[in-house]
Design a protein around this motif. Structure first.
Motif, PDB file in Angstrom:
ATOM      1  N   LYS A 432       5.363 -31.004 -60.186  1.00 34.90           N
ATOM      2  CA  LYS A 432       6.361 -29.943 -60.222  1.00 34.90           C
ATOM      3  C   LYS A 432       6.110 -29.063 -61.451  1.00 34.90           C
ATOM      4  O   LYS A 432       5.358 -29.433 -62.361  1.00 34.90           O
ATOM      5  CB  LYS A 432       7.764 -30.545 -60.291  1.00 34.90           C
ATOM      6  CG  LYS A 432       8.085 -31.490 -59.134  1.00 34.90           C
ATOM      7  CD  LYS A 432       9.454 -32.147 -59.302  1.00 34.90           C
ATOM      8  CE  LYS A 432       9.680 -33.204 -58.241  1.00 34.90           C
ATOM      9  NZ  LYS A 432      10.988 -33.902 -58.377  1.00 34.90           N
ATOM     10  N   ASP A 433       6.756 -27.914 -61.477  1.00 32.63           N
ATOM     11  CA  ASP A 433       6.630 -27.049 -62.656  1.00 32.63           C
ATOM     12  C   ASP A 433       7.046 -27.789 -63.925  1.00 32.63           C
ATOM     13  O   ASP A 433       6.492 -27.543 -65.005  1.00 32.63           O
ATOM     14  CB  ASP A 433       7.500 -25.797 -62.489  1.00 32.63           C
ATOM     15  CG  ASP A 433       6.907 -24.794 -61.506  1.00 32.63           C
ATOM     16  OD1 ASP A 433       5.778 -25.025 -61.018  1.00 32.63           O
ATOM     17  OD2 ASP A 433       7.580 -23.782 -61.222  1.00 32.63           O
ATOM     18  N   SER A 434       8.025 -28.692 -63.812  1.00 32.99           N
ATOM     19  CA  SER A 434       8.480 -29.444 -64.983  1.00 32.99           C
ATOM     20  C   SER A 434       7.390 -30.342 -65.534  1.00 32.99           C
ATOM     21  O   SER A 434       7.296 -30.549 -66.755  1.00 32.99           O
ATOM     22  CB  SER A 434       9.720 -30.267 -64.643  1.00 32.99           C
ATOM     23  OG  SER A 434       9.465 -31.145 -63.556  1.00 32.99           O
ATOM     24  N   ALA A 435       6.553 -30.898 -64.673  1.00 30.53           N
ATOM     25  CA  ALA A 435       5.439 -31.720 -65.142  1.00 30.53           C
ATOM     26  C   ALA A 435       4.444 -30.866 -65.919  1.00 30.53           C
ATOM     27  O   ALA A 435       3.945 -31.273 -66.979  1.00 30.53           O
ATOM     28  CB  ALA A 435       4.750 -32.401 -63.965  1.00 30.53           C
ATOM     29  N   ILE A 436       4.160 -29.679 -65.385  1.00 30.09           N
ATOM     30  CA  ILE A 436       3.242 -28.764 -66.069  1.00 30.09           C
ATOM     31  C   ILE A 436       3.822 -28.358 -67.422  1.00 30.09           C
ATOM     32  O   ILE A 436       3.116 -28.318 -68.441  1.00 30.09           O
ATOM     33  CB  ILE A 436       2.974 -27.540 -65.177  1.00 30.09           C
ATOM     34  CG1 ILE A 436       2.303 -27.981 -63.862  1.00 30.09           C
ATOM     35  CG2 ILE A 436       2.116 -26.510 -65.915  1.00 30.09           C
ATOM     36  CD1 ILE A 436       2.251 -26.902 -62.807  1.00 30.09           C
ATOM     37  N   TRP A 437       5.126 -28.068 -67.444  1.00 31.76           N
ATOM     38  CA  TRP A 437       5.779 -27.695 -68.705  1.00 31.76           C
ATOM     39  C   TRP A 437       5.725 -28.846 -69.713  1.00 31.76           C
ATOM     40  O   TRP A 437       5.414 -28.648 -70.889  1.00 31.76           O
ATOM     41  CB  TRP A 437       7.235 -27.294 -68.455  1.00 31.76           C
ATOM     42  CG  TRP A 437       7.936 -26.938 -69.733  1.00 31.76           C
ATOM     43  CD1 TRP A 437       7.973 -25.732 -70.338  1.00 31.76           C
ATOM     44  CD2 TRP A 437       8.654 -27.849 -70.600  1.00 31.76           C
ATOM     45  NE1 TRP A 437       8.670 -25.804 -71.528  1.00 31.76           N
ATOM     46  CE2 TRP A 437       9.100 -27.090 -71.705  1.00 31.76           C
ATOM     47  CE3 TRP A 437       8.965 -29.199 -70.536  1.00 31.76           C
ATOM     48  CZ2 TRP A 437       9.845 -27.658 -72.744  1.00 31.76           C
ATOM     49  CZ3 TRP A 437       9.699 -29.768 -71.579  1.00 31.76           C
ATOM     50  CH2 TRP A 437      10.130 -28.996 -72.661  1.00 31.76           C
TER      51      TRP A 437
END
Length: 462
Positions: A432-437
């Motif tokens: 998810k975008d949160s993992a990338i962040w």
């Protein structure tokens, strides 16, 4: 406005540990493989009407077969540590008696895979999945279960204690007692609030016995316990609300902290219970009050206490999660500072935030999941941890809950907490975008750590 990613990353001590957490029944699957016997969650989830989507953990995230891939994800996130739990019935099917070497070998392989990636392993012995065989002997209402648990803890420490950064006895004993025995929401599904009190005592007793048993093994792993905690805020300044909030804090946070650090239960909570069914042996409190090397704190929300009918609800300025929980980041720093002030002279050890996270109704858009609300949630809670550290609280690490979307207990697969999206049909993992962040945040932290003169860059937690 939240601080920029790199500025926030610089607010943490150089040896601060960043990790993710999971638990056995929620991700492992392989419920009937490798000599594993049923746990109370197998029984509970297969009982009609107990799980919202009528699902179970038989397969879950298939981590038992896919652990190598999942460890690779942790490594690719750049994290220091992984917190996982052991399925007691996988390593000791009856909860007493013979050890299942095939189950032990699984955890040996997992730990070795983590070690190969320079990821420190943090083991939790009990995350709610009691062997069903012990439940049939009375479960946690039976004092003997505490003795069986200590023997299990001793064996796990003897086998793995020098390969682990830490061993936690229990995860959230409040939930085991109050949701498992108080209102029947969780396994084993008992509805008896008075029994829940006795269960909470046996859980604490088992913790103390386990710490004693593991200490005798003289292993390097740090020993502790993980408690879910919250502030208790009165809805109004009325005497009734303030008294109710004080009682809520006593019956939840202090009920588990005081025996460990003071050697007794809080009088405010004791005053409201039926002591005729609450049995404490004379030596029990001394057993429970064992020195520990760390305290794990799980934080998700505050208690907002109202005595009105119907009760007042919090304003929830930042909204609510998919679990229906108010997003209240400042409660985390207030909790940590309060715990520090209350227990710092009573042997309070270093603290790890062992769980904090947000359920979001994530939607797969092509091959992406845009979960900006989770990123904002993480930033705000990281900031509150930094605030507590600045106030003098000794916090050594943060484990996000959770690495993967998983079987979320009585919610089944309807709630998603993971940094990584799991397609439960194909078992594909999608960041998810949160993992990338989070990966970018940890990189900023590590870059700052390595560039700070005179500071160790070791991943070894202190």
């Amino acid at each position: 406005m939240m601080p920029e990613q790199d500025t926030l990353a610089h607010k943490f001590p150089a040896k601060f540990v960043w990790g993710v957490a999971t638990s056995a029944y929620q991700i492992e699957g392989a419920a009937n493989e490798g000599g594993r016997a049923p746990s109370i969650w197998d029984t509970f989830s297969h009982t009609p009407g107990k799980i919202l989507d009528q699902s179970n953990g038989d397969v879950a995230c298939d981590h038992y077969h896919r652990y190598v891939e999942d460890v690779e994800h942790i490594a690719n996130l750049g994290l220091d540590a992984y917190r996982f739990s052991v399925s007691w019935s996988r390593v000791q099917p009856d909860g007493c008696g013979e050890w299942n070497e095939e189950g032990m070998a699984f955890y040996a392989r997992l730990i070795e895979a983590l070690t190969q990636k320079n990821i420190r392993a943090h083991m939790t012995l009990y995350h709610w999945d009691l062997p069903q065989a012990l439940q049939e002997q009375g479960g946690w209402l039976n004092r003997d279960t505490a003795v069986h648990f200590a023997r299990y803890a001793q064996e796990m420490a003897a086998r793995f204690g020098d390969q682990l950064a830490s061993i936690a006895t229990h995860n959230e004993p409040w939930c085991t007692a109050n949701l498992g025995y108080g209102n029947g929401q969780f396994a084993p599904g008992v509805v008896d609030p008075v029994a829940a009190l006795q269960v909470s005592h046996h859980l604490l007793l088992s913790h103390g016995l386990a710490i004693q048993a593991m200490r005798k093994q003289n292993k390097s792993a740090k020993l502790g316990i993980v408690l879910n905690q919250w502030t208790a805020d009165p809805a109004t300044d009325s005497e009734e609300d303030r008294a109710a909030a004080a009682w809520e804090y006593a019956r939840s946070v202090q009920w588990f902290m005081d025996p460990i650090f003071r050697g007794h239960y809080p009088e405010l909570a004791l005053a409201k219970i039926d002591r005729s069914r609450f049995i404490v042996a004379p030596e029990d409190m001394q057993t429970i009050q064992q020195p520990i090397d760390f305290l794990g704190i799980n934080y998700y929300f505050r208690a907002y206490v109202s005595t009105e009918t119907p009760p007042r609800l919090p304003e929830a300025k930042l909204g609510i999660t998919d679990m229906g929980w108010e997003i209240y980041p400042e409660g985390l720093s207030r909790l940590l500072i309060g715990i520090h002030q209350e227990y710092k002279d009573l042997g309070l050890p270093p603290i790890y935030i062992t769980e904090n996270g947000m359920a979001v109704a994530d939607q797969l858009e092509g091959e992406q999941i845009h979960d900006s609300r989770r990123i904002d949630y993480m930033q705000r809670h990281f900031q509150e941890v930094a605030k507590a550290i600045e106030a003098g609280v000794d916090i050594r690490g943060f484990f996000y809950w959770s690495l993967l979307d998983n079987f979320e207990w009585n919610s089944g697969y309807l709630r998603r907490f993971g940094l990584i999206y799991v397609d439960y049909v194909s078992q594909r993992r999608i960041w998810k975008d949160s993992a990338i962040w989070f990966k970018g945040f940890v990189q900023q932290f590590q870059h700052w750590r390595s560039s700070t003169k005179g500071t160790s860059t070791s991943r070894e937690p202190t």
